[in-house]
Write an enzyme that holds these catalytic residues in place. Sequence first.
Site, short mmCIF file in Angstrom:
data_model
loop_
_atom_site.label_atom_id
_atom_site.label_comp_id
_atom_site.label_asym_id
_atom_site.label_seq_id
_atom_site.Cartn_x
_atom_site.Cartn_y
_atom_site.Cartn_z
N THR A 7 -0.87 -0.31 -6.89
CA THR A 7 -0.39 1.23 -6.31
C THR A 7 0.92 1.40 -7.13
O THR A 7 1.79 0.44 -7.27
CB THR A 7 -0.27 1.20 -5.10
OG1 THR A 7 0.31 2.62 -4.69
CG2 THR A 7 0.54 0.27 -4.49
N ASP A 73 -7.07 1.81 0.43
CA ASP A 73 -7.48 3.39 0.70
C ASP A 73 -6.89 3.43 2.25
O ASP A 73 -7.42 2.65 2.99
CB ASP A 73 -8.80 3.54 0.51
CG ASP A 73 -9.02 5.07 0.50
OD1 ASP A 73 -8.17 5.77 -0.07
OD2 ASP A 73 -10.02 5.50 0.94
N SER A 74 -6.14 4.57 2.42
CA SER A 74 -5.67 4.69 3.56
C SER A 74 -5.56 6.36 3.79
O SER A 74 -5.64 7.07 3.02
CB SER A 74 -4.32 4.00 3.86
OG SER A 74 -3.26 4.50 2.93
N LYS A 187 9.20 0.66 12.18
CA LYS A 187 7.82 1.08 11.62
C LYS A 187 7.13 0.07 11.20
O LYS A 187 5.91 0.07 11.27
CB LYS A 187 8.49 2.23 10.55
CG LYS A 187 7.38 2.76 9.76
CD LYS A 187 7.55 3.74 8.72
CE LYS A 187 6.42 4.13 8.02
NZ LYS A 187 6.74 5.06 6.91
N HIS A 192 0.09 0.89 9.84
CA HIS A 192 -1.23 0.34 9.64
C HIS A 192 -1.43 -0.21 8.31
O HIS A 192 -2.02 -1.26 8.28
CB HIS A 192 -2.19 1.78 9.51
CG HIS A 192 -1.45 2.85 8.61
ND1 HIS A 192 -0.29 3.30 8.46
CD2 HIS A 192 -2.24 3.11 7.49
CE1 HIS A 192 -0.28 4.18 7.58
NE2 HIS A 192 -1.48 4.35 7.04
N ARG A 193 -0.40 -0.09 7.37
CA ARG A 193 -0.59 -0.88 6.10
C ARG A 193 0.03 -2.35 6.38
O ARG A 193 -0.54 -3.39 5.90
CB ARG A 193 0.22 -0.23 4.94
CG ARG A 193 -0.25 1.16 4.54
CD ARG A 193 0.65 1.69 3.36
NE ARG A 193 -0.08 2.98 3.07
CZ ARG A 193 0.48 4.16 3.58
NH1 ARG A 193 1.48 3.92 4.60
NH2 ARG A 193 0.19 5.21 3.31
#
Length: 205
Positions: A7, A73-74, A187, A192-193
């Site tokens: 990425t 993928d998110s 954070k 979630h990552r």
Amino acid sequence: MTLYVATSNPGKLRDFSAAAAEVAGTNVRLETLPGLATIPSPPEDEPTFSGNACAKAAYYSLQSPGLIVVADDSGLEVDALDGAPGVRSARYAEDAGFAQDESLPLDERNNRCLLESLKGASEADRRGRYHCVLAAARDGEIIAVADGTVEGTILTAQRGRSGFGYDPLFFLPELGKTMAELEPATKLSFSHRGRALRRLLQTLS
């Protein structure tokens, strides 16, 4: 161990690197996949986050023999929208044909489209979650998969300037703040990552 992340998104790289540094007992370094900008992007046409993450990891690992390549993928899943935007989170406004100023940044267009889609939705129906799936592959073979989620509520107006994507609308009730209002260290605990990467590293170790 070095993991090469497929990425170029600086927000994702920041989340992943911070999460890796937080995992005790691991000696992991994260780097952007060499030559990523010159590799044609694969199609992201799988119906699930897991499918897309695995497809991308396998594809990019074949371009870089011997390296462990991580792909993700998110996106955002909203109950009132039956799980949308989901795998199409980055293309939500485009898919919806949402009429708006194309000179606006992509994140802003997606956020405005989401607000329009949720007009009239009750607070209970505005519940949703960020969901991330990470896959690691080497030489085209998937060697680990992990996911992470964080639950929240979609606000009716944006708040905060620190995040990206849908962060200014994603409200965490237990903190009374949106993702875009959180300090980086806070954070990290809710990302979630970050949660997905910590689980991936546990599997790989």
